[in-house]
Design a protein around this motif. Structure first.
Motif, mmCIF file in Angstrom:
data_model
loop_
_atom_site.group_PDB
_atom_site.id
_atom_site.type_symbol
_atom_site.label_atom_id
_atom_site.label_comp_id
_atom_site.label_asym_id
_atom_site.label_seq_id
_atom_site.Cartn_x
_atom_site.Cartn_y
_atom_site.Cartn_z
ATOM 1 N N GLU A 239 0.837 -1.217 0.000
ATOM 2 C CA GLU A 239 0.000 0.000 0.000
ATOM 3 C C GLU A 239 0.862 1.254 0.000
ATOM 4 O OE1 GLU A 239 -3.000 0.743 -0.790
ATOM 5 O OE2 GLU A 239 -3.277 -1.395 -1.150
ATOM 6 N N ALA A 240 1.993 1.197 0.700
ATOM 7 C CA ALA A 240 2.909 2.355 0.718
ATOM 8 C C ALA A 240 3.431 2.614 -0.702
ATOM 9 C CB ALA A 240 4.066 2.091 1.677
ATOM 10 N N PHE A 241 3.777 1.544 -1.414
ATOM 11 C CA PHE A 241 4.236 1.696 -2.801
ATOM 12 C C PHE A 241 3.131 2.308 -3.660
ATOM 13 C CE2 PHE A 241 4.264 -0.167 -7.120
ATOM 14 C CZ PHE A 241 5.418 0.442 -7.606
ATOM 15 N N ALA A 242 1.905 1.779 -3.499
ATOM 16 C CA ALA A 242 0.784 2.299 -4.300
ATOM 17 C C ALA A 242 0.576 3.787 -4.022
ATOM 18 C CB ALA A 242 -0.488 1.508 -3.989
ATOM 19 N N THR A 243 0.687 4.186 -2.763
ATOM 20 C CA THR A 243 0.512 5.599 -2.406
ATOM 21 C C THR A 243 1.608 6.453 -3.042
ATOM 22 O OG1 THR A 243 -0.535 4.983 -0.338
ATOM 23 C CG2 THR A 243 0.341 7.224 -0.445
ATOM 24 N N ASP A 244 2.840 5.971 -3.006
ATOM 25 C CA ASP A 244 3.950 6.717 -3.624
ATOM 26 C C ASP A 244 3.725 6.887 -5.132
ATOM 27 O OD1 ASP A 244 5.261 7.140 -1.282
ATOM 28 O OD2 ASP A 244 6.873 5.680 -1.641
ATOM 29 N N VAL A 245 3.247 5.816 -5.776
ATOM 30 C CA VAL A 245 3.007 5.913 -7.231
ATOM 31 C C VAL A 245 1.880 6.902 -7.503
ATOM 32 C CG1 VAL A 245 2.252 4.666 -9.305
ATOM 33 C CG2 VAL A 245 3.884 3.592 -7.739
ATOM 34 N N ARG A 246 0.813 6.804 -6.725
ATOM 35 C CA ARG A 246 -0.319 7.736 -6.941
ATOM 36 C C ARG A 246 0.130 9.189 -6.738
ATOM 37 N NH1 ARG A 246 -3.501 3.656 -3.859
ATOM 38 N NH2 ARG A 246 -4.706 2.505 -5.417
ATOM 39 N N ASN A 247 0.944 9.436 -5.710
ATOM 40 C CA ASN A 247 1.413 10.806 -5.456
ATOM 41 C C ASN A 247 2.285 11.309 -6.606
ATOM 42 O OD1 ASN A 247 0.052 10.939 -3.056
ATOM 43 N ND2 ASN A 247 1.814 10.371 -1.793
#
Ligand SMILES: C[S@@+](CC[C@H](N)C(=O)[O-])C[C@H]1O[C@@H](n2cnc3c(N)ncnc32)[C@H](O)[C@@H]1O
Length: 272
Positions: A239-247
């Motif tokens: 989820e942390a990776f997904a958040t970084d990509v979305r940002n």
């Protein structure tokens, strides 16, 4: 000898259809013309994943078989065939190396969509040779970026692949991952085929889709559909990776839309 690792696409199947760009829209025409496809005979799509080529090409045959060892991919392929009400598709959960027994019979066309290099390729190509009807063909289909003819963007910014890959590297390290280890060493597909009874194959480029626009979630799904950034590799940091990509994507495109140019579609065609 390539040993199959059942975790290479673990967690990827659910993201695949939404996340991967389509092959050339001219693919059916190119194959139809080259091979004289007229609705007769059978198709075998090896490493079919969620049925990408199986569902696109089934109407050109009496019967189509999609084969893949990943049960989640096979479930997605069955779902795609049902959703599109394509009645002449059978899906088989098996390895290419299990051929011919896993999908016996004679085929007019055997396709590998971005899947040949995962297999024990020389052995598999030789097996396929014996499964083809005379005049039948083995065909490899893949995106081929980096060609000379990059079209202009229809407006949105391109997907920032280099920056997303840097994020993948931050989370997973600089060595490419696949399943529990590394991806198999890769020889040029043309050289592999040329070393079999097929001999030197024909190479055709079908024009890629020049104005493909994708949203943020589709771009993220694309990365989760790759073996080198499949969800399981991130463990509890997924989820942390997904958040970084979305940002990152929000910073590059506040509207959340991106132009994708996966390249032209390369078709490597080998006739029996
Ligand atoms: C990149 S996906 C390609 C999916 C689809 N054919 C396409 O064109 O998008 C590669 C597929 O090859 C499958 N695969 C991996 N090893 C295989 C093997 N030894 N035999 C058959 N399929 C294999 C994977 O499970 C995965 O679904």
């Amino acid at each position: 000898m390539v040993r199959y690792d059942p975790t290479i696409y673990q967690g990827a199947a659910a993201h695949y259809r939404y996340g991967r760009p389509a092959y050339s829209s001219a693919l059916e025409v190119v194959l139809g013309k080259e091979l004289g496809l007229d609705g007769r005979g059978r198709l075998l799509d090896v490493g079919c994943g969620p049925g990408v080529l199986t569902v696109r090409l089934a109407h050109l045959f009496e019967e189509a078989v999609g084969l893949d060892p990943d049960p989640d991919m096979i479930a997605e392929a069955r779902r795609a065939a049902e959703e599109q009400r394509i009645a002449n598709i059978t899906c088989v959960e098996a390895l290419a190396e299990d051929l011919p027994d896993a999908a016996p019979g004679t085929y007019r066309l055997v396709t590998f969509g971005s899947s040949f290099w995962w297999t024990d390729a020389v052995r598999v190509a030789e097996t396929v040779y014996d499964m083809l009807e005379p005049g039948g063909a083995l065909v490899l289909v893949m995106h081929k970026a980096g060609g000379p003819s990059v079209p202009p963007s229809p407006g949105p910014p391109p997907i920032p692949h280099a920056e997303i890959e840097a994020l993948v590297e931050k989370y997973l390290g600089s060595a490419r991952r696949a399943g529990q280890g590394a991806p198999p060493a890769r020889r040029a597909d043309e050289d592999v085929i040329a070393s079999t009874r097929f001999g030197v194959p024909q190479v055709i480029f079908a024009p890629g889709i020049p104005d493909l626009v994708r949203d943020t979630e589709s771009v993220l799904a694309g990365y989760f559909s790759f073996s080198f950034s499949a969800p399981h590799l991130f463990g509890d940091r997924v989820e942390a990776f997904a958040t970084d990509v979305r940002n990152l994507l929000r910073a590059r495109s506040p509207e959340g839309v991106f132009w994708d140019w996966p390249g032209d579609t390369k078709v490597i065609l080998a006739r029996r």
